[in-house]
Design a protein around this motif. Structure first.
Motif, PDB file in Angstrom:
ATOM      1  N   UNK A  89       0.815  -1.206   0.000  1.00 46.51           N
ATOM      2  CA  UNK A  89       0.000   0.000   0.000  1.00 46.51           C
ATOM      3  C   UNK A  89       0.851   1.259   0.000  1.00 46.51           C
ATOM      4  N   UNK A  90       2.066   1.193   0.585  1.00 47.75           N
ATOM      5  CA  UNK A  90       2.903   2.390   0.644  1.00 47.75           C
ATOM      6  C   UNK A  90       3.334   2.854  -0.740  1.00 47.75           C
ATOM      7  N   UNK A  91       3.295   1.940  -1.722  1.00 43.39           N
ATOM      8  CA  UNK A  91       3.660   2.318  -3.081  1.00 43.39           C
ATOM      9  C   UNK A  91       2.554   3.109  -3.776  1.00 43.39           C
ATOM     10  N   UNK A  92       1.375   3.162  -3.159  1.00 42.30           N
ATOM     11  CA  UNK A  92       0.242   3.838  -3.792  1.00 42.30           C
ATOM     12  C   UNK A  92       0.072   5.276  -3.324  1.00 42.30           C
ATOM     13  N   UNK A  93       0.992   5.788  -2.501  1.00 40.40           N
ATOM     14  CA  UNK A  93       0.898   7.193  -2.095  1.00 40.40           C
ATOM     15  C   UNK A  93       1.151   8.086  -3.312  1.00 40.40           C
ATOM     16  N   UNK A  94       0.401   9.190  -3.444  1.00 40.83           N
ATOM     17  CA  UNK A  94       0.494  10.031  -4.641  1.00 40.83           C
ATOM     18  C   UNK A  94       1.905  10.494  -4.993  1.00 40.83           C
ATOM     19  N   UNK A  95       2.742  10.804  -3.991  1.00 39.28           N
ATOM     20  CA  UNK A  95       4.070  11.343  -4.282  1.00 39.28           C
ATOM     21  C   UNK A  95       4.919  10.360  -5.077  1.00 39.28           C
ATOM     22  N   UNK A 220       0.242  -9.079  -7.223  1.00 34.44           N
ATOM     23  CA  UNK A 220       0.717  -9.252  -5.850  1.00 34.44           C
ATOM     24  C   UNK A 220       2.208  -9.547  -5.781  1.00 34.44           C
ATOM     25  N   UNK A 221       2.778 -10.087  -6.812  1.00 36.97           N
ATOM     26  CA  UNK A 221       4.203 -10.391  -6.786  1.00 36.97           C
ATOM     27  C   UNK A 221       5.038  -9.130  -6.938  1.00 36.97           C
ATOM     28  N   UNK A 222       4.794  -8.388  -8.003  1.00 36.74           N
ATOM     29  CA  UNK A 222       5.618  -7.222  -8.292  1.00 36.74           C
ATOM     30  C   UNK A 222       5.182  -5.965  -7.579  1.00 36.74           C
ATOM     31  N   UNK A 223       3.944  -5.976  -7.075  1.00 34.22           N
ATOM     32  CA  UNK A 223       3.462  -4.793  -6.386  1.00 34.22           C
ATOM     33  C   UNK A 223       2.977  -3.734  -7.354  1.00 34.22           C
ATOM     34  N   UNK A 251      16.361  -3.062   1.489  1.00 29.86           N
ATOM     35  CA  UNK A 251      15.197  -2.975   2.356  1.00 29.86           C
ATOM     36  C   UNK A 251      14.314  -4.205   2.315  1.00 29.86           C
ATOM     37  N   UNK A 252      14.832  -5.270   1.731  1.00 31.60           N
ATOM     38  CA  UNK A 252      14.068  -6.522   1.649  1.00 31.60           C
ATOM     39  C   UNK A 252      14.417  -7.391   2.851  1.00 31.60           C
ATOM     40  N   UNK A 253      13.432  -7.843   3.616  1.00 36.81           N
ATOM     41  CA  UNK A 253      13.709  -8.577   4.867  1.00 36.81           C
ATOM     42  C   UNK A 253      14.098 -10.033   4.641  1.00 36.81           C
ATOM     43  N   UNK A 272      15.326  -0.200  -1.314  1.00 34.71           N
ATOM     44  CA  UNK A 272      13.992  -0.498  -1.829  1.00 34.71           C
ATOM     45  C   UNK A 272      13.471  -1.747  -1.106  1.00 34.71           C
ATOM     46  N   UNK A 273      12.180  -1.815  -0.932  1.00 36.34           N
ATOM     47  CA  UNK A 273      11.602  -2.872  -0.128  1.00 36.34           C
ATOM     48  C   UNK A 273      10.829  -2.278   1.043  1.00 36.34           C
ATOM     49  N   UNK A 274      10.301  -3.109   1.878  1.00 35.88           N
ATOM     50  CA  UNK A 274       9.430  -2.660   2.962  1.00 35.88           C
ATOM     51  C   UNK A 274      10.189  -1.959   4.085  1.00 35.88           C
ATOM     52  N   UNK A 275      11.431  -2.361   4.343  1.00 30.09           N
ATOM     53  CA  UNK A 275      12.168  -1.841   5.502  1.00 30.09           C
ATOM     54  C   UNK A 275      13.095  -0.709   5.045  1.00 30.09           C
ATOM     55  N   UNK A 276      12.807   0.503   5.474  1.00 31.45           N
ATOM     56  CA  UNK A 276      13.579   1.675   5.084  1.00 31.45           C
ATOM     57  C   UNK A 276      14.746   1.890   6.046  1.00 31.45           C
ATOM     58  N   UNK A 277      15.760   2.621   5.643  1.00 37.75           N
ATOM     59  CA  UNK A 277      16.956   2.743   6.489  1.00 37.75           C
ATOM     60  C   UNK A 277      16.714   3.467   7.801  1.00 37.75           C
TER      61      UNK A 277
END
Length: 310
Positions: A89-95, A220-223, A251-253, A272-277
């Motif tokens: 869902x975080x990839x769907x933010x307008x920015x 769902x795989x590529x987002x 950022x990939x766990x 890149x990935x779910x976990x940011x620095x």
């Protein structure tokens, strides 16, 4: 102190962020500053909500002496056009879609720019990335997901089939093939003159509208996010970027994938990935932390786990 040549070419760097990655934007800019003597203009695309916060942060030393162009992204350009068919869902933010509108956001830039996501730091000299040459007939330079470094990172989703819906006849009609190597859109070099000439923004918007009406990407795989759009529009239109300028998957766990020595030799690191620095549990935090400048208004929080002393 740094000494700049007043007659040198200006390197144009573009970063886009909302409140969620504002500290990443600041850290990225600071990392570029500390690793180059080139004249750099930073074009910072920001949401209206975070504009004042960013302005305060940019007054901190050493950032206050840099050349900034702060641009507010009109979120209405993509409102009611974003649809998530699965993925993050975080990839769907307008920015995240601001990179589609670079010519409109930067009307006075008519040549080369570098775009970098805010979950990156630069360890090399940004002027070397700026020197990337676009091959004839190409509009941009991206890092391939099938390079030797990408394979080293064990990237499983490195083909178009992981991002696009090949059951949709429009994908086949566009001449796209499921086995084609994907590329990462978080770091790229492009020429805005060519972008305008080939109506890239209009083509990206057309596919965005089509996807709103029927599923053509964002499985769902590529987002989701803008990456599938770029894969469609820039297919066969890009030069391969030096993979050391986008060492990613940080950022990939899935555990640490690179040695300390290798990471120190990379020109650009990308979480890149779910976990940011700035998140707890992020890999290689120490590399990002040394460029972070604290938030003067204390709204952006860097989360770290500390071991208890015995």
């Amino acid at each position: 102190p740094k000494f700049f040549c007043f007659f040198s070419i200006v390197v144009h760097v573009v970063v886009a962020s909302d409140k969620h990655a504002l500290g990443g934007m600041i850290t990225l800019v600071n990392s570029i500053y500390h690793n180059t003597n080139a004249s750099v203009q930073y074009h910072l695309i920001i949401t209206a909500q975070s504009h004042d916060h960013l302005k305060v942060w940019l007054n901190e030393v050493p950032l206050k002496f840099l050349d900034f162009d702060v641009v507010v992204f009109p979120e209405e350009w993509v409102n009611h056009k974003i649809v998530a068919h699965g993925g993050r869902e975080d990839l769907e933010r307008p920015i995240n879609y601001a990179q589609m509108f670079l010519p409109s956001l930067l009307p006075n830039i008519h040549n080369k720019i570098i775009y970098i996501d805010p979950d990156c730091i630069v360890q090399g000299d940004i002027s070397e990335l700026w020197a990337t040459e676009l091959q004839p007939g190409k509009i941009a330079a991206f890092s391939s997901d099938c390079s030797h470094l990408a394979k080293r990172a064990s990237m499983f989703h490195n083909r178009f089939v992981s991002y696009l819906n090949f059951d949709n006849p429009l994908i086949h009609k566009a001449g796209l093939r499921p086995e084609t190597c994907s590329f990462n859109t978080g770091v790229f070099v492009t020429d805005l003159g060519l972008w305008r000439h080939y109506n890239i923004t209009e083509e990206l918007q057309d596919w965005m509208t089509i996807n709103f009406q029927q599923e053509v990407y964002g499985n769902r795989e590529g987002g989701g996010g803008p990456q599938p759009l770029f894969l469609i529009v820039f297919n066969n239109k890009y030069t391969e970027l030096d993979p050391f300028w986008n060492v990613r998957q940080l950022g990939v766990p899935t555990g640490q994938q690179y040695s300390r020595q290798f990471l120190q030799s990379a020109h650009l690191l990308h979480w890149n990935g779910r976990i940011k620095p700035w998140d707890a549990g992020a890999h290689y935090q120490y590399l990002w932390d040394k460029y972070y400048i604290g938030d003067p208004v204390r709204e952006f929080h860097v989360i770290r786990k500390f071991k208890k002393k015995n």
